[in-house]
Design a protein around this motif. Structure first.
Motif, PDB file in Angstrom:
ATOM      1  N   GLY A   1       2.211   7.481  -6.232  1.00 22.91           N
ATOM      2  CA  GLY A   1       1.566   8.747  -6.204  1.00 22.91           C
ATOM      3  C   GLY A   1       1.786  10.222  -6.375  1.00 22.91           C
TER       4      GLY A   1
ATOM      5  N   ASN B   1       1.186  -0.768   0.274  1.00 24.81           N
ATOM      6  CA  ASN B   1      -0.137  -0.076   0.086  1.00 24.81           C
ATOM      7  C   ASN B   1       0.900   1.104   0.464  1.00 24.81           C
ATOM      8  OD1 ASN B   1      -2.751  -1.233   0.209  1.00 24.81           O
ATOM      9  ND2 ASN B   1      -2.605  -2.111   1.894  1.00 24.81           N
ATOM     10  N   LEU B   2       2.401   0.770   1.051  1.00 22.48           N
ATOM     11  CA  LEU B   2       2.374   2.222   0.511  1.00 22.48           C
ATOM     12  C   LEU B   2       3.513   2.287  -0.228  1.00 22.48           C
ATOM     13  CD1 LEU B   2       4.981   2.493   3.971  1.00 22.48           C
ATOM     14  CD2 LEU B   2       3.422   3.831   3.389  1.00 22.48           C
TER      15      LEU B   2
ATOM     16  N   LYS C   1       1.956   2.416  -3.136  1.00 28.22           N
ATOM     17  CA  LYS C   1       1.203   3.028  -3.931  1.00 28.22           C
ATOM     18  C   LYS C   1       0.868   4.298  -4.070  1.00 28.22           C
ATOM     19  CE  LYS C   1      -1.865  -0.777  -5.049  1.00 28.22           C
ATOM     20  NZ  LYS C   1      -2.928  -1.396  -3.979  1.00 28.22           N
ATOM     21  N   TYR C   2       1.085   4.579  -3.005  1.00 23.43           N
ATOM     22  CA  TYR C   2       1.248   5.922  -2.647  1.00 23.43           C
ATOM     23  C   TYR C   2       2.678   6.693  -3.163  1.00 23.43           C
ATOM     24  CZ  TYR C   2       1.785  10.299   1.257  1.00 23.43           C
ATOM     25  OH  TYR C   2       2.174  10.400   2.055  1.00 23.43           O
ATOM     26  N   TYR C   3       3.216   6.249  -2.652  1.00 26.29           N
ATOM     27  CA  TYR C   3       4.754   7.091  -3.428  1.00 26.29           C
ATOM     28  C   TYR C   3       4.246   7.163  -4.614  1.00 26.29           C
ATOM     29  CZ  TYR C   3       6.477   7.077   1.486  1.00 26.29           C
ATOM     30  OH  TYR C   3       6.340   7.050   3.183  1.00 26.29           O
TER      31      TYR C   3
ATOM     32  N   GLN D   1      11.316  10.781  -1.414  1.00 24.00           N
ATOM     33  CA  GLN D   1      10.433  10.082  -2.213  1.00 24.00           C
ATOM     34  C   GLN D   1      11.177   9.066  -2.796  1.00 24.00           C
ATOM     35  OE1 GLN D   1       7.264  10.767  -0.867  1.00 24.00           O
ATOM     36  NE2 GLN D   1       8.266  12.313   0.125  1.00 24.00           N
TER      37      GLN D   1
END
Length: 176
Positions: A28, A21-22, A24-26, A39
């Motif tokens: 983005g 999930n992280l 996907k976050y990074y 990042q």
């Protein structure tokens, strides 16, 4: 009533899912600003922890490229920290010889960096020096894992002892 120190740890079966999930976050965030070195580091670190080693190797290289780009927006991580992630990825891919080489080369660079910054060693509040020591310790640990997996246990133990010694010395310095 709850007493003592409380900790919150992810159950092992959720660990990889959390880091996926992280990732996907990074990804983005990087779409918005691909010149932010931190990042790229966090993305690669999350990919390693999610066992996404091939993806991590790509992100690591992009992070190193951005880290050396004069237009980067923020650079809190050194190439050596990216190479530590690379060694972890290579070990995860069972490419132990490659990981060992990356780790040993990184250790030489990190030792040189620490020697150049020896004045900061006396400052017990110098976070950057403490972090550089931790990076070297982590490089030694990763090197030990490579040697262990190559069935070169004695050499692996030498690096593991170096890892432990940095930890012990660091603790003694902080206490005194």
């Amino acid at each position: 009533a709850v007493t003592g120190v409380q900790t919150c740890a992810l159950p092992i079966y959720l660990y990889k899912e959390y880091f996926k999930n992280l990732v996907k976050y990074y990804k983005g965030i990087i779409k918005e600003n691909s010149l932010d070195v931190s990042q790229w580091y966090f993305l690669a670190d999350s990919q390693v922890k999610a066992n996404m080693y091939n993806d991590a190797l790509i992100s690591i290289q992009k992070g190193i490229d951005v880290n050396n780009d004069k237009n980067k927006t923020f650079g809190a991580f050194s190439d050596t920290e990216f190479y530590l992630l690379k060694a972890q990825s290579l070990n995860g891919l069972k490419k132990y010889d490659e990981s060992k080489t990356v780790s040993e080369d990184s250790a030489v660079k990190q030792i040189s960096k620490l020697e150049k910054n020896s004045k900061a060693k006396d400052d017990k509040n110098d976070f950057s020096y403490m972090n550089d020591e931790k990076v070297l310790a982590d490089i030694y640990l990763e090197t030990a894992k490579s040697y262990y997996n190559l069935k070169q246990v004695d050499k692996g133990m030498q690096y593991y002892q170096k890892y432990l010694e940095i930890g012990r010395a660091s603790c003694r310095e902080r206490v005194s």
